[in-house]
Write a protein that holds these residues in place. Structure first.
Motif, PDB file in Angstrom:
ATOM      1  N   ASN A  19       0.843  -1.190   0.000  1.00  0.00           N
ATOM      2  CA  ASN A  19       0.000   0.000   0.000  1.00  0.00           C
ATOM      3  C   ASN A  19       0.887   1.252   0.000  1.00  0.00           C
ATOM      4  O   ASN A  19       1.806   1.358   0.801  1.00  0.00           O
ATOM      5  CB  ASN A  19      -0.911   0.002   1.238  1.00  0.00           C
TER       6      ASN A  19
ATOM      7  N   VAL B  30       1.397   5.315   0.388  1.00  0.00           N
ATOM      8  CA  VAL B  30       0.863   6.550   0.960  1.00  0.00           C
ATOM      9  C   VAL B  30       1.881   7.653   0.706  1.00  0.00           C
ATOM     10  O   VAL B  30       3.073   7.470   0.959  1.00  0.00           O
ATOM     11  CB  VAL B  30       0.630   6.414   2.486  1.00  0.00           C
TER      12      VAL B  30
ATOM     13  N   GLU C 251      -3.167  20.528   0.443  1.00  0.00           N
ATOM     14  CA  GLU C 251      -4.023  19.428  -0.036  1.00  0.00           C
ATOM     15  C   GLU C 251      -4.279  19.477  -1.537  1.00  0.00           C
ATOM     16  O   GLU C 251      -4.299  18.449  -2.199  1.00  0.00           O
ATOM     17  CB  GLU C 251      -5.354  19.430   0.733  1.00  0.00           C
TER      18      GLU C 251
ATOM     19  N   GLU D 223      -3.095  16.633  -4.031  1.00  0.00           N
ATOM     20  CA  GLU D 223      -4.142  15.876  -4.738  1.00  0.00           C
ATOM     21  C   GLU D 223      -3.879  15.854  -6.245  1.00  0.00           C
ATOM     22  O   GLU D 223      -4.078  14.831  -6.909  1.00  0.00           O
ATOM     23  CB  GLU D 223      -5.517  16.483  -4.428  1.00  0.00           C
TER      24      GLU D 223
ATOM     25  N   ARG E 179      -1.149  13.384  -6.657  1.00  0.00           N
ATOM     26  CA  ARG E 179      -1.680  12.036  -6.361  1.00  0.00           C
ATOM     27  C   ARG E 179      -2.416  11.461  -7.573  1.00  0.00           C
ATOM     28  O   ARG E 179      -2.211  10.313  -7.951  1.00  0.00           O
ATOM     29  CB  ARG E 179      -2.634  12.097  -5.155  1.00  0.00           C
TER      30      ARG E 179
ATOM     31  N   PRO F 166      -2.677   5.703  -4.210  1.00  0.00           N
ATOM     32  CA  PRO F 166      -3.968   5.461  -3.558  1.00  0.00           C
ATOM     33  C   PRO F 166      -4.323   6.471  -2.474  1.00  0.00           C
ATOM     34  O   PRO F 166      -5.470   6.878  -2.338  1.00  0.00           O
ATOM     35  CB  PRO F 166      -3.803   4.062  -2.941  1.00  0.00           C
ATOM     36  N   GLN F 167      -3.329   6.902  -1.673  1.00  0.00           N
ATOM     37  CA  GLN F 167      -3.648   7.752  -0.523  1.00  0.00           C
ATOM     38  C   GLN F 167      -2.593   8.833  -0.354  1.00  0.00           C
ATOM     39  O   GLN F 167      -1.402   8.599  -0.547  1.00  0.00           O
ATOM     40  CB  GLN F 167      -3.706   6.886   0.752  1.00  0.00           C
TER      41      GLN F 167
ATOM     42  N   ILE G 264      -1.482  12.093   2.451  1.00  0.00           N
ATOM     43  CA  ILE G 264      -1.688  12.870   3.674  1.00  0.00           C
ATOM     44  C   ILE G 264      -0.876  14.144   3.477  1.00  0.00           C
ATOM     45  O   ILE G 264       0.354  14.102   3.396  1.00  0.00           O
ATOM     46  CB  ILE G 264      -1.237  12.091   4.932  1.00  0.00           C
TER      47      ILE G 264
ATOM     48  N   HIS H  34       2.927   9.812  11.825  1.00  0.00           N
ATOM     49  CA  HIS H  34       2.111   9.061  10.868  1.00  0.00           C
ATOM     50  C   HIS H  34       2.664   7.644  10.664  1.00  0.00           C
ATOM     51  O   HIS H  34       1.893   6.695  10.517  1.00  0.00           O
ATOM     52  CB  HIS H  34       2.019   9.810   9.540  1.00  0.00           C
TER      53      HIS H  34
END
Length: 221
Positions: free
Chosen positions: A145, A147, A154, A158, A161, A167-168, A170, A181
């Protein structure tokens, strides 16, 4: 973000609220000259290309995760993100829409202000390495996964991303908070590998089960 980009950011946009372009760049050059941040390097390259004479800055102070402060000609100047301006009570909300627009394009807007308020914005962008998207795809194939932990806001995060199909994400994470984190993920039972910049990400790299330091300060990390 710096881990997945080429690490050669360039200036893409200039937004003025007061004074002239050359005045803003002279101030920006004076402040950023003493910074080691990759975004500072982009501004210095731009200032040099335009042959702008930079202002001499003293009392230089770098504030982790916020930006820099210095004095030019007896006046205090700030360069950084909205967090820095908030800390010093400087109004910037009138520029929010333009900042959001730049961030949606994957650019990082840097704000420049003096005691009287916001002077202007310089947007900087870095290009992702082609191999980074491939690496993310391979991680996913391996059932790892992915991150992205980033100090970018943000909207900028984004945009990256989506392009990288991560997928994710922060976003808005201060360097010292990245470690928290990592620990949160470990507390949930995950085995975590952290890939990051040596200097800024050293605590997170040390906290992870596997720390992979690339870029600056790998020996320090």
């Amino acid at each position: 973000t710096g881990t997945i980009t080429k690490g050669k950011p360039v200036v893409t946009d200039l937004v003025l609220y007061r004074g002239t372009r050359d005045e803003l760049l002279a101030i920006a050059g004076g402040l950023e000259k003493q910074s080691e941040h990759p975004l500072a390097e982009a501004i210095m390259t731009y200032v040099d290309e335009l042959k702008i004479e930079v202002a001499a800055a003293d009392d230089f102070q770098a504030i982790f995760g916020q930006g820099i402060i210095g004095r030019i000609g007896g006046k205090t100047y700030l360069a950084g993100n909205t967090r820095l301006l908030q800390e010093h009570g400087i109004e910037y909300l009138f520029a929010q829409q333009r900042m959001d627009q730049l961030a949606d394009e994957g650019k990082t807007p840097l704000l420049f202000a003096d005691e009287a308020g916001l002077i202007g914005m310089i947007a900087v962008a870095d290009v992702e390495k082609a191999s980074s998207k491939q690496a993310v795809a391979l991680f996913k194939q391996m059932k790892i996964n992915v991150v992205m932990l980033t100090g970018d806001n943000e909207r900028t995060a984004e945009a990256i991303r989506r392009r990288m199909e991560i997928p994710q994400v922060i976003a808005g994470v201060l360097p010292e908070d990245k470690e928290k984190h990592i620990k949160d993920l470990q507390d949930k039972g995950h085995v975590v590998a952290m890939i990051g910049d040596g200097i800024n990400d050293a605590p997170a790299l040390a906290r992870a089960d596997v720390g992979i330091a690339i870029g600056a300060g790998t020996d320090v990390a």
